[in-house]
Design an enzyme around this catalytic site. Structure first.
Site, mmCIF file in Angstrom:
data_model
loop_
_atom_site.group_PDB
_atom_site.id
_atom_site.type_symbol
_atom_site.label_atom_id
_atom_site.label_comp_id
_atom_site.label_asym_id
_atom_site.label_seq_id
_atom_site.Cartn_x
_atom_site.Cartn_y
_atom_site.Cartn_z
ATOM 1 N N HIS A 794 0.858 -1.191 0.000
ATOM 2 C CA HIS A 794 0.000 0.000 0.000
ATOM 3 C C HIS A 794 0.889 1.235 0.000
ATOM 4 O O HIS A 794 1.607 1.485 0.967
ATOM 5 C CB HIS A 794 -0.922 -0.016 1.230
ATOM 6 C CG HIS A 794 -1.926 -1.116 1.180
ATOM 7 N ND1 HIS A 794 -2.303 -1.841 2.283
ATOM 8 C CD2 HIS A 794 -2.611 -1.627 0.130
ATOM 9 C CE1 HIS A 794 -3.189 -2.742 1.912
ATOM 10 N NE2 HIS A 794 -3.403 -2.638 0.617
ATOM 11 N N HIS A 891 2.911 -3.401 6.967
ATOM 12 C CA HIS A 891 1.890 -2.408 6.608
ATOM 13 C C HIS A 891 1.887 -1.240 7.591
ATOM 14 O O HIS A 891 2.581 -1.272 8.607
ATOM 15 C CB HIS A 891 0.494 -3.043 6.650
ATOM 16 C CG HIS A 891 0.172 -3.896 5.472
ATOM 17 N ND1 HIS A 891 -0.725 -3.531 4.511
ATOM 18 C CD2 HIS A 891 0.655 -5.112 5.102
ATOM 19 C CE1 HIS A 891 -0.788 -4.485 3.595
ATOM 20 N NE2 HIS A 891 0.033 -5.460 3.931
ATOM 21 N N GLU A 976 1.285 -4.462 11.305
ATOM 22 C CA GLU A 976 0.719 -3.115 11.178
ATOM 23 C C GLU A 976 1.432 -2.159 12.117
ATOM 24 O O GLU A 976 1.562 -2.424 13.303
ATOM 25 C CB GLU A 976 -0.769 -3.136 11.556
ATOM 26 C CG GLU A 976 -1.634 -4.048 10.690
ATOM 27 C CD GLU A 976 -2.065 -3.394 9.385
ATOM 28 O OE1 GLU A 976 -1.616 -2.262 9.112
ATOM 29 O OE2 GLU A 976 -2.833 -4.026 8.638
HETATM 30 ZN ZN LIG Z 1 -1.822 -1.789 4.317
#
Ligand SMILES: [Zn+2]
Length: 1134
Positions: A794, A891, A976
């Site tokens: 991302h 992420h 994360e």
């Molecule tokens: Zn992500």
């Protein structure tokens, strides 16, 4: 009482209530029930309801209230109790309809409008019944709205309880679309506004705040659809509320009124399309095999919603969700939870991936020069080979692999990847410093302006903000040399030592980077480098009432449009020779045409306030969050307000202490090259904008922040989070490669494949060189388990890159732990899965407008090459018995704090889903918890409680789930990292900076030691099929990982567009107050029981016009024949 609380006692009680004939016994029963209720917990009340308490009370109501002259000594306590019980019974409306109690109660109300207490009791019951849509509509169809609306008088000091009950009940009826439409057509919105204005102006002692609040709540309910909001505006609603609120702000203790008013204004402001020609991204990229101008077809799908009452639908949905005990999204099909290799993968295709395992084929000849062979290694070279490859399943491509080795290791680009992807590969990066440049106020950097700026030979157009001189090649050469000397001088003079960063290398890398617009300008911070500022950066304290203040300022724009400058000062699409911003000398100048840059448009709104619009993802009309832009021409020490007005997420960590980051060129040249968390008055809230193409249903949010620049004529950069460009990654890899000792560290950089735009996606292999070429050492090397790490799928999650940077640097370091990890494992690292997205400043997607982390099930080789080949590599490893021991995809998280892992567990998923699948016989290796547990001990930013191991259907095509399910990797994770900071541990209350991210990257490596210990044993089991059916139950202690939701914001009003009805306690206390009051006793003052010395006196003087606003008898009598009762008088009493 104890006897009654048992269910049998309760049932007896309820049955005698329905059959009791005489008033005394009924009163007794009601008393006992009321005591049970007030003493009971919610659970006991739920129990009463499940035993039929509501039905019994409704039957009693119909029996008692249906008589020609009802006995109010019984009826009143009965209504009170029904209101209390009914408020806790979600199905009360339906039950009341079934019992025939709805219209009966409405008639009782009509009969008792002169009796304040009785009317209040009926109103509460009607209010409670209205929790069901059909019941509310039934009441509306039978003139209930009129009856109740005309009970609400202008300012008075008496019967405030009853008046409030009336307003609350009207609000409750407005839960349905039909009733809202009726109220609009009857002109009640205007009436309610006038009533509010009247109460506001006359309630100077603030004794009737409850009434004023109730009126605002009612207006909130009444303005749930577009038509109603339009009516509200037409009748001057915004101005009335603005003025009343302004007055309220002068008095203390009126916070609740101000909040509700501001919220109501915000909601009713007319929708304004974003000032753009199109929602479509400024950047488009022709996709292979697709017509060039495939429109983003979410637009068409959206149109049908345009006229719908969006906010109402939303509210209803929320209510539905409350009913669900379990998450529907959890996978409960055992077939989808078990190991399921992808049967489609043709084994032959995998052969090519062998080149991506250079550690297996490298012959380490250089070791012969530096170290003695071990005594044990006496086997000849060919014997060795045979032995080595016996450890693998026999593989037809073996020889081919051996032959191609030399080739494949040569450089960044491998011939193999070129044949896989026809896009042109990279030329090796050169040290040739071409005309990449900075933008902005170059006089900061040198005394000869514009020398830095010009077009680049790769086809980039001259920057709109620069002089625009086109040079021929000769001139370019000259400029380059001049340029170099300035760069050199600057670096010499100001250059700080930033570890693992070389500006010249960065420039060289950037020249190779292919962007859609053909960027030819470098952002200064990326070139110069960033060093963590000293000390920690605490989360920003939230200024009290900040949202209210910001919305209030926005409302002023609507009321006083002439005060607004509204001048576009930057437009990404504007290709005129001069930047728009240069036309106005005293406004800020903006720029974003550089790698990772994202700012589409800047509009000066007030002298020191700018609206900013972000560019959608390439080929898309959506996905905005990431921003990164340059700003200059500022005054020093003046607060500038910036509003990013097209954010999409419904909430943000910006409401919970997170700040954007700022980089000042002047500061950097002064020896402080830091991205620092900056900005005050930060707030994130829903705004009045809709999409440019007028899709009214789209909702945008404003992220507002204020920056006070320290220096005049500085050039500053502002970003959503610490930028980390693709060029930064490639430069960093070069530095790392140079930094390792090749005798000890095996470091190979290869190209996994090229991206759609032709940027190389690097794959790094890191492991320890064997001590010798002896058989034992080589055997150990070739049997090291793999650990596969990926990041930045991302693009806006730059934090993932900073954590990965920490991991890479650690793995290349001389730290003893790093050394033992290299000896234990082979690391395969793909540090940037979405190069094109990162380069072009997108938020979520790749150029093919897909979220690449939803493509793992069936990645398209042409459209999602990086995922296709990463998966191919994993399949290959799997096919040769080298299934990774750990897979982790890095992420960033925008809505939670701390760092945490998502993993996969069959058992936890089934348990959490409430599935009926028998898990007793299911044996699951609990090893997926080892790494999170280790991190919990060693990583300060890590929060074990935030982790979960649930397999959601909506995540079934993510890396974590696919690698777990299809490759059988037990330890398959998403890691994360919060964009914000930590709310636990030693960093509690601090924002996460690059230092903490770096540390997290290191700590993740440390945690891998926990799986290194029993590697040999674990690996021999090959890890496939991590669950088996067995009769041993493994005990999991905690699977409840959902209690870590955000704490409520200091101002809870932020997002709701709707207001809940009365709370249980509020209604109870209103009802109880009514119970203790004598029938015609007059109230003395405000409903909160505040005593006012003047109250009695004022009451006596005002008594004669208590309810001057008569019920409109005509309109009521038309439909009032339902039960043969008519309203003849609109007053409670004479
Ligand atoms: Zn992500």
């Amino acid at each position: 009482m104890a006897a009654y609380s048992s269910s049998s006692g309760l049932e007896v009680l309820l049955s005698s209530l329905q059959n009791a004939g005489d008033a005394d016994s009924m009163l007794n029963i009601l008393n006992v029930l009321d005591e049970l209720l007030s003493a009971g917990t919610d659970r006991r009340i739920k129990n009463m309801i499940s035993k039929g308490a509501s039905e019994a009370l409704l039957t009693a109501l119909v029996n008692t209230g249906g008589r020609s002259s009802p006995d109010y000594t019984v009826l009143l306590p009965l209504l009170h109790l029904l209101a209390k019980v009914g408020h806790r019974d979600r199905r009360i409306g339906v039950k009341a309809e079934d019992a025939g109690a709805v219209l009966l109660t409405l008639n009782l109300l009509k009969q008792n409008i002169k009796h304040a207490r009785r009317a209040a009791a009926c109103l509460w019951v009607i209010q409670v019944f209205s929790s069901s849509v059909s019941t509310a509509n039934l009441i509306g169809q039978n003139n209930g709205l009129d009856v109740i609306y005309y009970l609400i008088p202008p300012y008075t000091t008496t019967h405030l309880h009853t008046i409030k009950a009336g307003i609350d009940t009207l609000a409750a009826l407005l839960r349905t679309k039909a009733n809202v439409c009726a109220v609009v057509s009857k002109g009640f919105i205007c009436g309610l506004l006038q009533l509010y204005e009247d109460w506001h102006s006359k309630d100077t002692g603030h004794l009737a705040i409850g009434i004023r609040l109730a009126l605002l709540r009612c207006l909130h309910k009444a303005t749930r659809n577009t038509g109603a909001r339009q009516t509200f505006i037409t009748h001057g609603g915004i101005r009335i509320l603005y003025q009343t609120t302004h007055k309220c702000l002068l008095s203390k203790g009126l916070e609740s009124l101000v909040e509700l008013s501001v919220q109501l204004m915000r909601k009713c402001l007319p929708k304004t399309p974003l000032p753009l020609t199109s929602d479509q991204s400024v950047y488009s990229f022709p996709l292979p095999g697709r017509p060039q101008d495939t429109p983003d077809n979410d637009a068409a799908a959206d149109e049908s919603w345009e006229e719908s009452d969006d906010e109402m639908a939303e509210g209803d949905q929320e209510e539905d969700n409350k009913d669900k005990d379990f998450d529907d999204d959890l996978e409960t099909d055992l077939k989808n939870l078990c190991f399921r290799p992808d049967p489609d993968k043709p084994k032959g295709l995998l052969a090519g991936y062998s080149q991506l395992c250079p550690e297996l084929s490298h012959n380490f000849q250089e070791l012969d020069l530096s170290s003695e062979p071990e005594e044990s290694s006496t086997a000849s070279s060919s014997d060795e080979e045979a032995l080595l490859f016996n450890t693998f399943p026999s593989h037809p491509i073996r020889k081919e692999r051996m032959r191609s080795n030399a080739r494949s290791e040569s450089s960044l680009s491998s011939s193999w990847s070129k044949s896989e992807n026809p896009t042109e590969g990279h030329a090796a990066a050169t040290e040739d410093l071409e005309g990449c440049d900075f933008h902005g106020n170059t006089n900061i950097l040198s005394s000869s302006p514009n020398i830095w700026t010009k077009g680049r030979e790769t086809g980039g157009k001259p920057c709109p903000g620069c002089n625009g001189d086109e040079q021929d090649n000769e001139e370019e050469g000259e400029h380059n040399s001049h340029h170099h000397t300035i760069v050199d001088r600057l670096l010499e003079k100001h250059g700080t030592l930033i570890p693992n960063h070389e500006p010249k290398l960065y420039r060289a890398a950037a020249i190779q980077t292919k962007s859609i617009p053909g960027f030819n300008i470098l952002a200064f911070p990326d070139f110069w480098g960033h060093l963590s500022p000293p000390g920690h950066e605490p989360m920003a304290p939230r200024k009290p009432h900040i949202q209210r203040q910001k919305v209030f300022e926005d409302v002023q724009r609507f009321l006083n449009p002439d005060d607004i400058i509204n001048q576009v000062v930057f437009d990404l699409e504007d290709n005129s020779p001069q930047c728009l911003s240069e036309r106005t000398s005293d406004s800020l100048r903006f720029f974003s045409k550089f790698e990772c840059g994202n700012l589409r448009k800047a509009i000066q709104v007030r002298r020191y306030e700018y609206d900013l619009i972000l560019n959608a993802d390439v080929n898309c009309s959506q996905h905005t969050q990431w921003f990164y832009f340059e700003v200059s021409n500022m005054e020093a020490n003046v607060p500038y307000r910036f509003n990013v007005i097209n954010c999409e997420k419904s909430n943000s960590q910006f409401n919970y202490g997170m700040q954007p980051v700022l980089y000042s060129v002047k500061e950097a040249l002064d020896g402080r090259p830091h991205w620092v968390r900056s900005g005050t008055e930060i707030c994130y809230f829903r705004n009045k904008f809709c999409s440019a193409q007028g899709r009214k249903r789209t909702t945008f949010y404003t992220m507002t922040f204020t920056v006070t620049f320290k220096h005049i004529e500085d050039v500053c950069y502002l970003a959503y989070h610490y930028p980390y460009t693709y060029s930064a990654m490639t430069a960093h890899l070069e530095v790392l490669q140079k930094s390792v000792d090749p005798a000890k560290v095996f470091f190979r950089q290869q190209t996994l494949c090229n991206s759609l735009a032709g940027n190389a996606c690097p794959l790094i292999t890191i492991t320890a060189c064997p001590v010798s070429r002896g058989w034992k050492d080589m055997h150990q090397l070739r049997n090291r388990p793999c650990i596969v790490l990926t990041a930045r799928v991302h693009p806006s999650e730059s934090n993932a890159s900073w954590v990965m940077k920490g991991t890479l640097e650690f793995l290349c370091s001389s730290d003893p732990v790093a050394a033992s990890l290299r000896e234990a494992f082979v690391f395969k690292i793909i540090p940037m899965l979405n190069p094109d997205g990162v380069i072009n400043g997108t938020h979520r997607c790749d150029l093919n407008r897909e979220d690449l982390n939803r493509q793992w099930s069936k990645p398209d080789p042409v459209l999602s090459p990086t995922i296709y080949h990463t998966k191919g590599l994993l399949h290959y490893l799997n096919s040769v018995g080298r299934t990774p021991l750990v897979f982790c995809d890095y992420h960033g998280h925008s809505r939670k704090k701390n760092v945490f892992l998502y993993g996969c567990s069959v058992k936890e998923t089934l348990w959490q889903s409430g599935s009926t699948v028998d898990t007793v016989g299911l044996k699951e290796d609990p090893g997926y918890r080892t790494i999170p547990k280790a991190l919990d001990r060693i990583a300060p930013t890590f929060s074990f409680n935030s982790c979960n191991y649930l397999v959601e259907k909506s995540r079934s095509a993510t890396a974590r789930v696919v690698v777990w399910r299809e490759m059988g990797v037990l330890r398959s994770y998403t890691m994360e990292t919060s964009y914000n900071g930590c709310n636990q541990g030693i960093y509690k209350g601090l924002q996460i900076g690059t230092r903490e991210m770096d540390e997290m990257g290191v700590n993740f490596c440390h945690s891998l030691l926990s799986v290194a210990k029993d590697v040999t044993e674990v690996y021999s089991k090959k890890l496939i099929n991590h669950i088996t059916l067995d009769h041993n139950v493994i005990d999991h202690n905690s699977h409840n990982c959902f209690d870590d939701d955000e704490p409520p914001c200091v101002e809870e009003i932020e997002y709701s567009t709707d207001y809940p009805g009365l709370t249980v306690t509020e209604l109870d206390s209103d009802v109880d107050a009514n119970t203790t009051r004598k029938d015609d006793e007059e109230e003395e003052d405000g409903h909160k029981g505040v005593k006012h010395p003047q109250a009695r006196f004022r009451h006596s003087t005002i008594k004669t016009h208590m309810f001057p606003q008569l019920i409109n008898q005509g309109s009521i009598e038309k439909k009032n024949t339902c039960n043969g009762v008519s309203n003849t008088n609109g007053q409670f009493m004479n």
